[in-house]
Scaffold this motif. Structure first.
Motif, PDB file in Angstrom:
ATOM      1  N   GLU A   1     -87.027 -33.207 -14.691  1.00 18.82           N
ATOM      2  CA  GLU A   1     -88.361 -32.556 -15.061  1.00 18.82           C
ATOM      3  C   GLU A   1     -87.931 -31.332 -15.462  1.00 18.82           C
ATOM      4  O   GLU A   1     -87.226 -30.912 -15.567  1.00 18.82           O
ATOM      5  N   VAL A   2     -88.475 -31.142 -17.448  1.00 18.04           N
ATOM      6  CA  VAL A   2     -88.148 -29.785 -18.385  1.00 18.04           C
ATOM      7  C   VAL A   2     -89.342 -29.305 -17.763  1.00 18.04           C
ATOM      8  O   VAL A   2     -90.157 -29.184 -17.214  1.00 18.04           O
ATOM      9  N   GLU A   3     -88.640 -28.105 -17.770  1.00 16.82           N
ATOM     10  CA  GLU A   3     -89.422 -27.362 -16.679  1.00 16.82           C
ATOM     11  C   GLU A   3     -88.844 -25.758 -17.471  1.00 16.82           C
ATOM     12  O   GLU A   3     -87.802 -25.357 -18.410  1.00 16.82           O
ATOM     13  N   GLY A   4     -89.596 -24.789 -17.645  1.00 17.12           N
ATOM     14  CA  GLY A   4     -89.399 -23.901 -18.309  1.00 17.12           C
ATOM     15  C   GLY A   4     -89.475 -21.917 -17.738  1.00 17.12           C
ATOM     16  O   GLY A   4     -90.646 -22.304 -16.779  1.00 17.12           O
ATOM     17  N   ALA A   5     -88.841 -21.035 -17.263  1.00 18.22           N
ATOM     18  CA  ALA A   5     -89.384 -19.687 -16.872  1.00 18.22           C
ATOM     19  C   ALA A   5     -88.769 -18.640 -17.602  1.00 18.22           C
ATOM     20  O   ALA A   5     -88.013 -18.970 -18.423  1.00 18.22           O
ATOM     21  N   GLU A   6     -89.452 -17.635 -17.223  1.00 17.22           N
ATOM     22  CA  GLU A   6     -89.300 -16.533 -18.264  1.00 17.22           C
ATOM     23  C   GLU A   6     -88.509 -15.713 -16.870  1.00 17.22           C
ATOM     24  O   GLU A   6     -88.323 -15.312 -16.027  1.00 17.22           O
ATOM     25  N   GLU A   7     -86.884 -15.122 -17.593  1.00 17.16           N
ATOM     26  CA  GLU A   7     -85.495 -14.597 -16.928  1.00 17.16           C
ATOM     27  C   GLU A   7     -85.409 -13.497 -18.155  1.00 17.16           C
ATOM     28  O   GLU A   7     -85.362 -13.378 -19.557  1.00 17.16           O
ATOM     29  N   ILE A   8     -84.453 -12.454 -17.228  1.00  9.58           N
ATOM     30  CA  ILE A   8     -83.964 -11.081 -17.979  1.00  9.58           C
ATOM     31  C   ILE A   8     -82.384 -11.611 -18.005  1.00  9.58           C
ATOM     32  O   ILE A   8     -82.029 -11.910 -17.181  1.00  9.58           O
ATOM     33  N   PRO A   9     -82.547 -11.462 -19.038  1.00  5.73           N
ATOM     34  CA  PRO A   9     -80.989 -11.961 -19.704  1.00  5.73           C
ATOM     35  C   PRO A   9     -79.775 -10.613 -19.237  1.00  5.73           C
ATOM     36  O   PRO A   9     -79.727  -9.281 -19.562  1.00  5.73           O
ATOM     37  N   ILE A  10     -78.613 -10.863 -18.628  1.00 10.65           N
ATOM     38  CA  ILE A  10     -77.735 -10.212 -18.159  1.00 10.65           C
ATOM     39  C   ILE A  10     -76.484 -10.072 -18.471  1.00 10.65           C
ATOM     40  O   ILE A  10     -75.766 -11.999 -18.368  1.00 10.65           O
ATOM     41  N   GLN A  11     -75.833  -9.004 -19.289  1.00 10.70           N
ATOM     42  CA  GLN A  11     -74.158  -8.840 -19.566  1.00 10.70           C
ATOM     43  C   GLN A  11     -73.541  -8.076 -19.458  1.00 10.70           C
ATOM     44  O   GLN A  11     -73.721  -7.175 -18.874  1.00 10.70           O
ATOM     45  N   ILE A  12     -72.539  -9.125 -18.317  1.00 16.30           N
ATOM     46  CA  ILE A  12     -71.750  -8.236 -17.746  1.00 16.30           C
ATOM     47  C   ILE A  12     -70.476  -7.644 -18.019  1.00 16.30           C
ATOM     48  O   ILE A  12     -69.137  -8.861 -18.054  1.00 16.30           O
ATOM     49  N   LYS A  13     -69.989  -6.519 -18.486  1.00 18.16           N
ATOM     50  CA  LYS A  13     -68.371  -5.944 -18.690  1.00 18.16           C
ATOM     51  C   LYS A  13     -67.362  -5.818 -17.423  1.00 18.16           C
ATOM     52  O   LYS A  13     -67.716  -5.174 -16.934  1.00 18.16           O
ATOM     53  N   THR A  14     -66.428  -6.769 -17.569  1.00 19.11           N
ATOM     54  CA  THR A  14     -65.828  -6.488 -16.749  1.00 19.11           C
ATOM     55  C   THR A  14     -64.133  -6.880 -16.688  1.00 19.11           C
ATOM     56  O   THR A  14     -63.557  -7.173 -17.826  1.00 19.11           O
ATOM     57  N   THR A  15     -63.178  -7.044 -16.353  1.00 15.90           N
ATOM     58  CA  THR A  15     -61.729  -7.351 -15.825  1.00 15.90           C
ATOM     59  C   THR A  15     -61.686  -8.548 -15.384  1.00 15.90           C
ATOM     60  O   THR A  15     -62.341  -9.260 -14.828  1.00 15.90           O
ATOM     61  N   TYR A  16     -60.773  -9.268 -16.125  1.00 13.27           N
ATOM     62  CA  TYR A  16     -60.141 -10.874 -15.633  1.00 13.27           C
ATOM     63  C   TYR A  16     -59.973 -10.925 -13.945  1.00 13.27           C
ATOM     64  O   TYR A  16     -60.302 -11.364 -13.010  1.00 13.27           O
ATOM     65  N   ALA A  17     -59.749  -9.297 -13.799  1.00  6.34           N
ATOM     66  CA  ALA A  17     -59.176  -9.609 -12.092  1.00  6.34           C
ATOM     67  C   ALA A  17     -60.181  -9.381 -11.764  1.00  6.34           C
ATOM     68  O   ALA A  17     -60.224  -9.958 -10.133  1.00  6.34           O
ATOM     69  N   ARG A  18     -61.184  -8.714 -11.619  1.00  4.08           N
ATOM     70  CA  ARG A  18     -62.817  -8.143 -11.126  1.00  4.08           C
ATOM     71  C   ARG A  18     -63.773  -9.841 -11.122  1.00  4.08           C
ATOM     72  O   ARG A  18     -65.251  -9.730 -10.297  1.00  4.08           O
ATOM     73  N   HIS A  19     -63.055 -10.908 -12.168  1.00  2.00           N
ATOM     74  CA  HIS A  19     -64.781 -11.296 -12.769  1.00  2.00           C
ATOM     75  C   HIS A  19     -64.621 -12.645 -11.545  1.00  2.00           C
ATOM     76  O   HIS A  19     -65.868 -12.655 -10.807  1.00  2.00           O
ATOM     77  N   GLN A  20     -63.892 -13.440 -10.235  1.00  6.23           N
ATOM     78  CA  GLN A  20     -64.320 -13.694  -9.434  1.00  6.23           C
ATOM     79  C   GLN A  20     -65.178 -12.951  -8.440  1.00  6.23           C
ATOM     80  O   GLN A  20     -66.145 -13.945  -7.646  1.00  6.23           O
ATOM     81  N   ALA A  21     -65.277 -11.880  -8.068  1.00  6.05           N
ATOM     82  CA  ALA A  21     -65.709 -10.894  -8.094  1.00  6.05           C
ATOM     83  C   ALA A  21     -67.493 -10.443  -7.615  1.00  6.05           C
ATOM     84  O   ALA A  21     -68.583 -10.679  -7.233  1.00  6.05           O
ATOM     85  N   VAL A  22     -67.357 -10.279  -8.989  1.00  6.28           N
ATOM     86  CA  VAL A  22     -68.510 -10.984  -9.843  1.00  6.28           C
ATOM     87  C   VAL A  22     -69.611 -12.207  -9.819  1.00  6.28           C
ATOM     88  O   VAL A  22     -70.385 -12.139  -9.692  1.00  6.28           O
ATOM     89  N   VAL A  23     -68.907 -13.051  -9.478  1.00  3.58           N
ATOM     90  CA  VAL A  23     -69.253 -14.306  -9.436  1.00  3.58           C
ATOM     91  C   VAL A  23     -69.694 -14.468  -8.431  1.00  3.58           C
ATOM     92  O   VAL A  23     -70.788 -14.692  -8.115  1.00  3.58           O
ATOM     93  N   GLN A  24     -68.903 -14.204  -6.835  1.00  7.63           N
ATOM     94  CA  GLN A  24     -69.381 -14.396  -6.225  1.00  7.63           C
ATOM     95  C   GLN A  24     -70.699 -13.274  -5.836  1.00  7.63           C
ATOM     96  O   GLN A  24     -71.696 -14.165  -4.798  1.00  7.63           O
ATOM     97  N   ALA A  25     -70.294 -11.966  -5.992  1.00 11.55           N
ATOM     98  CA  ALA A  25     -71.717 -11.173  -6.137  1.00 11.55           C
ATOM     99  C   ALA A  25     -72.977 -11.287  -6.485  1.00 11.55           C
ATOM    100  O   ALA A  25     -74.231 -11.675  -6.080  1.00 11.55           O
TER     101      ALA A  25
END
Length: 115
Positions: free
Chosen positions: A51-75
């Motif tokens: 189904e086509v759906e729509g939702a209001e969302e808040i965009p998030i931009q996160i600045k980090t390093t490659y070393a930390r990106h997996q921990a960011v993804v998990q969090a």
């Protein structure tokens, strides 16, 4: 191949401002992100369960390093209520050297900053 100290941008969203703020605070307090920007609410249109759906969302931009990106993804995955949250990691190919150095300093791997 990215090096551990290369800066990356993680893009995500949240269903409301309260959760977006919580995500931002946790990531910054834990040293997983140097900075998190929350954008104005916008409408996302997507296909879900046929189904086509729509939702209001808040965009998030996160600045980090490659070393930390997996921990960011998990969090993000742990804090996010969606079954399939948007989590996209993009390499940063350039920028102001002082800013990129600051991102690296803020996300340097040390003990948990909230401990």
């Amino acid at each position: 191949m990215l090096r551990d100290d290369d800066v990356v941008l993680v893009i995500s969203n949240a269903p409301d401002l309260l959760l977006a703020k919580r995500i931002a605070h946790v990531l910054v307090e834990d040293g997983l992100a140097a900075c998190v920007n929350l954008g104005a609410a916008g409408l996302s249109i997507y296909m879900w369960n046929g189904e086509v759906e729509g939702a209001e969302e808040i965009p998030i931009q996160i600045k980090t390093t490659y070393a930390r990106h997996q921990a960011v993804v998990q969090a993000l995955a742990q804090m996010h209520p969606y079954d399939v949250p948007e989590i996209i990691v993009l390499p940063v190919i350039g920028g102001a050297a002082p800013y990129l150095d600051w991102v690296r300093e803020q996300t340097a791997i040390t003990q948990n900053k909230r401990d």
